[in-house]
Design a protein around this motif. Sequence first.
Motif: not given
Length: 499
Positions: A96-121
């Motif tokens: 289970x920890x492996x299956x959800x481990x991707x959410x702790x990756x900083x690249x996911x934070x980058x994509x999430x923030x980038x999508x919000x920034x694109x929405x703002x533009x």
Amino acid sequence: MAAAAVEGGGGARRWIGLGLALAVLLAATLVPPPAGLPVAGQRAIGILLMAVVLWVSEAVDLTVSAFVVAALIILLVGTAPDPAAPERMLGIARARDWAIGGFANNAVALVGAALVFAAAVSATGLDRRIALATLSRVGTKPQGIFAGTLAVGVILAFLVPSATARVSAVVPIVLGIIGAFGLQRDSRLAALLMIGSAQICSVMNIGVLTAAAQNATFLGLIGRAIPGATVTWLDWFIAAAPFWLLMAPLLYVILWRFHRPEASVSQDGGAAVARDLAALGPMSGAEKRVLAAGLLLLGFWATEGRLHPLDTASSTIIAVTVLLLPRIGVMSWKQAQGSVPWGTLILFAVGIALGSVLVQTRGAAWMAGQIVDVFALRQATPFVIVAVMAAFLILVHLGFASATALAAAFIPIVISVLQEVARAGVPVNVAGVTMILQFTVSFGFLLVVSAPQNMVAFGTGTFAAQDFFRSGVVITLAGYALVLALTATWWDWLGYVRG
């Protein structure tokens, strides 16, 4: 009746896809594992193959497929023997920890923030203003309008970190130009402009690290597979600059050759652009703040690790936070919620998790060994390895509608292949060649179903799928030849090819 028939046909295809996915999973996991492949690795490979079938057939929504993958990691990998200690099970909690481990990756934070920034533009209309302002300066001739459309794609790649959002901003403007010229949607000029807007988007997905989610997938996977390995925004930009600087004019020439517009068109297109730009009025305060944030972000991305300690994800998160604050921000969280494709983020995180599971269960290493043996890569030069693996990824992309899914499925295997040949004594830079091969993951030039931005353009009805394919073949061959040329020169000089 016709609609019902289409829906029924689509339903049948989905059931076939689901059945095939289940059959592939069972076939891959129930047979005795080959020598050298742990049971956990075999099951991880089975989950990967099943996911590939789901992604290719689109039997379920991509976000749903991500949940399926996570659930199967927990159930199948969790009940398999531990590769490091076969006498005990891996355990559900660990899987289970492996299956959800991707959410702790900083690249996911980058994509999430980038999508919000694109929405703002998009919410402020800044993307539309940039597109209209650029097109207003290129004249009224089809050559100028086409060049301006490509220029818009280049400029927006630096400020709108979402391929779909960039093309979606350009589509209504292009349709307005077509109407002003007095042409039908199925005219050759319409096809030229719309196909060009999609293809330049794919080119710039390669040119700018933050332009596409699949690039962040690479960052997340390379960071986990090779401790200490990292690629900054500026590293990527310097490496990719010759590709897009050469590919953009090649794109112009190829598309003009295949989709040369009508010999005689009205001169009202420029007036329509000027009229739409004037209708926007002066730049609003919100637009100015988003533009300032975007330019500041570019500065922080370009100086990462040199003038400040903030990485790309951290600076993007801070910028998005400011844009969401009351009074000084440009949109509310409620607006952001409705504008961001959260399913993309889930798929992205689970894709990273699956790649990590393949590595930790030794499934990726086993598959890499098979690929190395089939293509005799232990005796190959780094250039030949790039040539073979790039061609492989371009061909595999024919079956993928999501470059993010493609990266999640195959970049872990690419890394393992390169590590295998490096152990065999081939002087290859594992992280550098992985980045080069990541560029080819964005080669969505061939089919309209190869990338979401292609589907956005195709949905306008301005061109047929075969029109896109005919010119796409030449664009793909040109891009592949350019990758090989840069591998032998620019990327080799930068030290990304040989270890």
